[in-house]
Every structure is written in C-alpha cells, then in structure tokens.
Scaffold this active site. Structure first.
Site, PDB file in Angstrom:
ATOM      1  N   THR A 177      -7.729  60.654  52.929  1.00  0.00           N
ATOM      2  CA  THR A 177      -9.145  60.934  52.690  1.00  0.00           C
ATOM      3  C   THR A 177      -9.820  59.760  51.987  1.00  0.00           C
ATOM      4  O   THR A 177     -10.959  59.414  52.296  1.00  0.00           O
ATOM      5  CB  THR A 177      -9.318  62.232  51.869  1.00  0.00           C
ATOM      6  OG1 THR A 177      -8.722  63.309  52.593  1.00  0.00           O
ATOM      7  CG2 THR A 177     -10.782  62.534  51.601  1.00  0.00           C
ATOM      8  N   CYS A 178      -9.116  59.140  51.072  1.00  0.00           N
ATOM      9  CA  CYS A 178      -9.671  58.014  50.325  1.00  0.00           C
ATOM     10  C   CYS A 178     -10.011  56.852  51.253  1.00  0.00           C
ATOM     11  O   CYS A 178     -11.047  56.197  51.101  1.00  0.00           O
ATOM     12  CB  CYS A 178      -8.685  57.563  49.241  1.00  0.00           C
ATOM     13  SG  CYS A 178      -8.201  58.887  48.115  1.00  0.00           S
TER      14      CYS A 178
END
Length: 160
Positions: free
Chosen positions: A48-49
């Site tokens: 996600t980062c």
C-alpha cells in the site's frame, strides 16, 4: 501518550540521505516557521505504501504547495539508505523529503508506533498524516489498522 492537535512536535532528529551522506534532520528546523505535511507509513517498499501512499503525495505535491504547504515529508521506521532507495524507485525527486526513523524514536515520541512483529517487521509506525504549522500539530489523521483513507494526499488536501 499519543500526540494530539494543539501539541508541539517533539524536538529530536531523524535521518535523511543526501549527496553528502547521511544527515540529521532536526524536527525544530523542519517544522519551525513553516507549514509541513508529514505522512508516516509502516514500511518502504510495502504494497500500500508503494502503490498508493507515497505516489499520491508525489502526484499532489504541487497542489499541496499551492495550498500553503512549505514541505512534504515521508517518515518510516527504516534506515536512511532504504528510504533513499525507495525515493529513487518512486521517482520522488525533491517533491517529498524522505525521512528515516530507524530506531522509531520519533514514532515512539508521538505515540504512533505499532507492533508489526507478526509480519516480521518489529516496531513500525502506524499509517498517518499530520499538518504541522510552526511546530504545532493542526491536523492529525491516523488510519485504522489495514486502512488507507484519511492519511492520503487527497484527504489532506481537503483539510487545508
């Protein structure tokens, strides 16, 4: 205790890698006399980062600065070499300052650490964003575990 709106950001140093090597970034200097969006995340190169969180801030950097933001900083409990490599991989350039909180000193000082040991990650930062004006927290947007919404660049833009 978790930092809250109205609190002063703790005075300490995190790290960044420059052409001159690893440098200290003192929070007093980073936040003093400026409006800064600091967003933190569990780890460099994580799904996600890498797919959403950091790219959103790179994409929206000009929009944030047009709303009065002087600097955008990404913080993770990784070392400065990893943060530098991730910034290069994500083509951050000078749009986002990549900050390493390798020992989680800042993360613990603001009370936003999480236990990632179940994933082999040890102590990490929760996913959050904060808007800091002259060293004082004006907005604090902490995600629920596993979520990505309130710490996004788009959401922060809406708060400015």
């Amino acid at each position: 205790m978790t930092i809250k709106v109205g609190d002063k950001v703790p005075a300490l140093a995190v790290k960044t890698k420059t052409a001159e090597g690893i440098q200290d970034v003192k929070t007093d200097e980073l936040f003093g006399g400026k409006t800064v969006v600091l967003f933190a995340l569990p780890g460099a190169f994580t799904p996600t980062c890498s797919a959403k969180h950091l790219p959103g801030y790179v994409e929206k950097a000009a929009d944030l600065k047009a709303k009065g933001v002087d600097a955008i900083a990404c913080l993770s409990v990784n070392d400065a070499f990893v943060m530098d490599a991730w910034g290069k991989d994500q083509k951050v350039g000078d749009s986002v300052l990549m900050l390493a909180d390798g020992n989680a000193d800042f993360t613990k000082a603001v009370g936003l650490e999480m236990d990632g040991s179940g994933y082999g990650m040890g102590t990490r930062s929760k996913r959050y964003a904060m808007v800091v004006k002259d060293g004082v927290v004006k907005e604090l947007l902490v995600e629920e575990p596993g979520q990505f919404e309130v710490s996004s660049a788009d959401y922060v833009l809406g708060k400015l």
